[in-house]
Design a protein around this motif. Structure first.
Motif, short mmCIF file in Angstrom:
data_model
loop_
_atom_site.label_atom_id
_atom_site.label_comp_id
_atom_site.label_asym_id
_atom_site.label_seq_id
_atom_site.Cartn_x
_atom_site.Cartn_y
_atom_site.Cartn_z
N PRO A 68 -85.48 -58.33 -8.25
CA PRO A 68 -85.55 -57.03 -7.58
C PRO A 68 -84.51 -56.90 -6.46
CG PRO A 68 -87.40 -58.43 -6.96
CD PRO A 68 -86.66 -59.16 -8.03
N SER A 124 -83.66 -59.70 -3.61
CA SER A 124 -84.18 -61.01 -4.04
C SER A 124 -83.16 -62.13 -3.81
CB SER A 124 -84.60 -60.97 -5.51
OG SER A 124 -83.53 -60.56 -6.31
N GLY A 125 -81.92 -61.77 -3.46
CA GLY A 125 -80.92 -62.81 -3.16
C GLY A 125 -79.84 -62.95 -4.22
N LYS A 126 -79.72 -61.97 -5.12
CA LYS A 126 -78.74 -62.08 -6.21
C LYS A 126 -77.31 -62.18 -5.65
CE LYS A 126 -79.93 -58.14 -8.11
NZ LYS A 126 -81.04 -57.55 -7.36
N GLY A 127 -76.97 -61.24 -4.79
CA GLY A 127 -75.61 -61.23 -4.24
C GLY A 127 -75.35 -62.48 -3.40
N THR A 128 -76.34 -62.84 -2.60
CA THR A 128 -76.22 -64.00 -1.70
C THR A 128 -76.00 -65.28 -2.51
OG1 THR A 128 -77.79 -62.88 -0.27
CG2 THR A 128 -77.48 -65.24 0.13
N GLY A 138 -73.19 -53.50 -8.35
CA GLY A 138 -73.40 -52.85 -7.04
C GLY A 138 -72.12 -52.88 -6.23
N VAL A 196 -71.92 -47.80 -16.09
CA VAL A 196 -71.84 -49.23 -15.73
C VAL A 196 -71.39 -50.09 -16.92
CG1 VAL A 196 -73.32 -49.41 -13.70
CG2 VAL A 196 -74.37 -49.38 -15.90
N PHE A 228 -76.68 -56.66 -13.14
CA PHE A 228 -76.39 -56.11 -14.47
C PHE A 228 -76.77 -57.17 -15.49
CE2 PHE A 228 -73.73 -55.61 -18.20
CZ PHE A 228 -73.78 -54.26 -18.45
N ARG A 278 -79.41 -53.90 -15.98
CA ARG A 278 -80.57 -53.39 -15.25
C ARG A 278 -81.47 -52.55 -16.15
NH1 ARG A 278 -78.32 -53.80 -9.79
NH2 ARG A 278 -79.79 -53.16 -8.20
N ARG A 316 -80.88 -56.03 6.41
CA ARG A 316 -79.49 -55.81 6.00
C ARG A 316 -79.03 -54.40 6.36
NH1 ARG A 316 -77.71 -56.83 -0.14
NH2 ARG A 316 -79.01 -54.99 -0.48
N ARG A 353 -86.28 -47.95 -5.10
CA ARG A 353 -85.48 -48.95 -5.83
C ARG A 353 -86.38 -50.04 -6.41
NH1 ARG A 353 -81.72 -50.28 -1.02
NH2 ARG A 353 -81.02 -52.07 -2.25
N GLY A 401 -87.90 -68.94 0.55
CA GLY A 401 -87.44 -70.14 1.26
C GLY A 401 -86.02 -69.94 1.76
P1 B4P Z 1 -79.44 -59.73 -1.86
O1 B4P Z 1 -80.83 -59.94 -2.31
O2 B4P Z 1 -78.44 -60.77 -2.15
O3 B4P Z 1 -79.01 -58.33 -2.40
P2 B4P Z 1 -79.05 -57.85 -3.92
O4 B4P Z 1 -80.32 -58.24 -4.59
O5 B4P Z 1 -77.78 -58.33 -4.55
O6 B4P Z 1 -78.94 -56.29 -3.72
P3 B4P Z 1 -79.46 -54.99 -4.45
O7 B4P Z 1 -80.12 -55.28 -5.75
O8 B4P Z 1 -80.21 -54.23 -3.42
O9 B4P Z 1 -78.17 -54.12 -4.64
P4 B4P Z 1 -77.07 -53.83 -5.76
O10 B4P Z 1 -75.81 -53.93 -5.00
O11 B4P Z 1 -77.19 -54.67 -6.99
O12 B4P Z 1 -79.49 -59.56 -0.32
C1 B4P Z 1 -80.44 -58.81 0.37
C2 B4P Z 1 -80.53 -59.29 1.81
O13 B4P Z 1 -81.40 -60.42 1.86
C3 B4P Z 1 -79.22 -59.74 2.43
O14 B4P Z 1 -79.12 -59.21 3.72
C4 B4P Z 1 -79.32 -61.26 2.48
O15 B4P Z 1 -78.63 -61.82 3.58
C5 B4P Z 1 -80.82 -61.48 2.60
N1 B4P Z 1 -81.26 -62.73 1.98
C6 B4P Z 1 -80.88 -63.21 0.75
N2 B4P Z 1 -81.50 -64.38 0.51
C7 B4P Z 1 -82.33 -64.63 1.60
C8 B4P Z 1 -83.24 -65.69 1.93
N3 B4P Z 1 -83.45 -66.72 1.12
N4 B4P Z 1 -83.91 -65.59 3.09
C9 B4P Z 1 -83.70 -64.55 3.93
N5 B4P Z 1 -82.85 -63.53 3.67
C10 B4P Z 1 -82.15 -63.58 2.53
O16 B4P Z 1 -77.40 -52.31 -6.20
C11 B4P Z 1 -77.27 -51.19 -5.34
C12 B4P Z 1 -77.38 -49.87 -6.12
O17 B4P Z 1 -76.28 -49.76 -7.07
C13 B4P Z 1 -78.62 -49.70 -7.02
O18 B4P Z 1 -79.73 -49.19 -6.29
C14 B4P Z 1 -78.10 -48.70 -8.11
O19 B4P Z 1 -78.11 -47.37 -7.63
C15 B4P Z 1 -76.66 -49.11 -8.29
N6 B4P Z 1 -76.49 -50.08 -9.42
C16 B4P Z 1 -76.03 -51.36 -9.30
N7 B4P Z 1 -75.99 -51.95 -10.50
C17 B4P Z 1 -76.42 -51.04 -11.43
C18 B4P Z 1 -76.63 -51.08 -12.84
N8 B4P Z 1 -76.36 -52.18 -13.56
N9 B4P Z 1 -77.10 -49.97 -13.46
C19 B4P Z 1 -77.36 -48.85 -12.76
N10 B4P Z 1 -77.20 -48.75 -11.41
C20 B4P Z 1 -76.73 -49.83 -10.73
#
Ligand code: B4P
Length: 191
Positions: free
Chosen positions: A9, A12-16, A33, A65, A87, A89, A128, A146, A174
């Motif tokens: 979701p 969840s830490g995917k980008g990190t 993203g 996408v 991706f 999604r 964030r 989301r 963790g």
């Molecule tokens: P992450 O958890 O790394 O963020 P993410 O899942 O990659 O982001 P998200 O799913 O929201 O966004 P995306 O760009 O894919 O980091 C979140 C935060 O948590 C950070 O600040 C990090 O430092 C912190 N963190 C991580 N691990 C931690 C830990 N262990 N402990 C504490 N903190 C921690 O998508 C954005 C938008 O783009 C979507 O809503 C959609 O509109 C569009 N999109 C993207 N891909 C698409 C697709 N394939 N199809 C359709 N739309 C799409």
């Protein structure tokens, strides 16, 4: 080729985790993203179209996408492999990805699903939002949208790869180091 789907979701830490995995396993990072946000920054027509959906916390249409990923795969023909972050999604995106990779004589090696409780997702995203200025992370109702869309449209993608015996759930709770270590063990087991 090592082709990893990092799944989970929002927050969840995917980008990190992707950032660390690409260094360790020498892979190309494909984050839809990040690609969409850079299109938005450059004010391209694709970026302007995507903005409408991203601002509301909705998914950008599949064809947009899928074409983006097809182009990136072609630009990185010499890669050791890829990390697909955010991706596929939707099931339609997963089917398209399987076909694109098949056309290049490769396939997904493993899907790693980061599992994190709801309250922690909200805390991380709001945090964030304050630090990065990302508008889709600043409004609780957009974050809830989301996460709801993830459960409705994205979670079924797990079944798609489970049927192929490629899904592995990983606790995303963790420290970043602890989670990275769990991912590393799961990936090494596929090599
Ligand atoms: P992450 O958890 O790394 O963020 P993410 O899942 O990659 O982001 P998200 O799913 O929201 O966004 P995306 O760009 O894919 O980091 C979140 C935060 O948590 C950070 O600040 C990090 O430092 C912190 N963190 C991580 N691990 C931690 C830990 N262990 N402990 C504490 N903190 C921690 O998508 C954005 C938008 O783009 C979507 O809503 C959609 O509109 C569009 N999109 C993207 N891909 C698409 C697709 N394939 N199809 C359709 N739309 C799409």
């Amino acid at each position: 080729m090592l082709n990893i789907v990092l799944f989970g979701p929002p927050g969840s830490g995917k980008g990190t985790q992707s950032e660390r995995l690409i260094e360790t396993f020498h892979l190309v990072h494909l984050s839809t993203g990040d690609i969409l946000r850079s299109e938005l920054k450059s004010l391209s027509s694709l970026g302007m179209e995507a903005k409408k959906f991203m601002d509301r916390g909705e998914l950008v249409p599949d064809n947009v996408v899928i074409n983006m990923i097809d182009k990136k795969l072609d630009e990185n023909k010499q890669a050791n492999g890829f990390i697909f972050d955010g991706f596929p999604r939707t099931t339609a995106q997963a089917e398209a990805l399987d076909n694109l990779l098949k056309g290049k004589n490769t396939s997904i090696s493993i899907m790693l699903g980061l599992e994190v409780i709801h309250e922690e997702l909200i805390d991380r995203l709001l945090h964030r939002g304050k630090e990065s200025g990302r508008t889709d992370d600043q409004d609780l109702s957009i974050i809830e949208t989301r996460i709801a869309i993830y459960h409705r449209e994205t979670a079924p993608v797990k079944d798609h790869y489970q049927k192929q015996n490629k899904f592995k759930g990983i606790s995303g709770m963790g420290s970043i180091d602890e989670i990275f270590h769990r991912l590393e063990i799961a990936i090494n087991a596929t090599l």
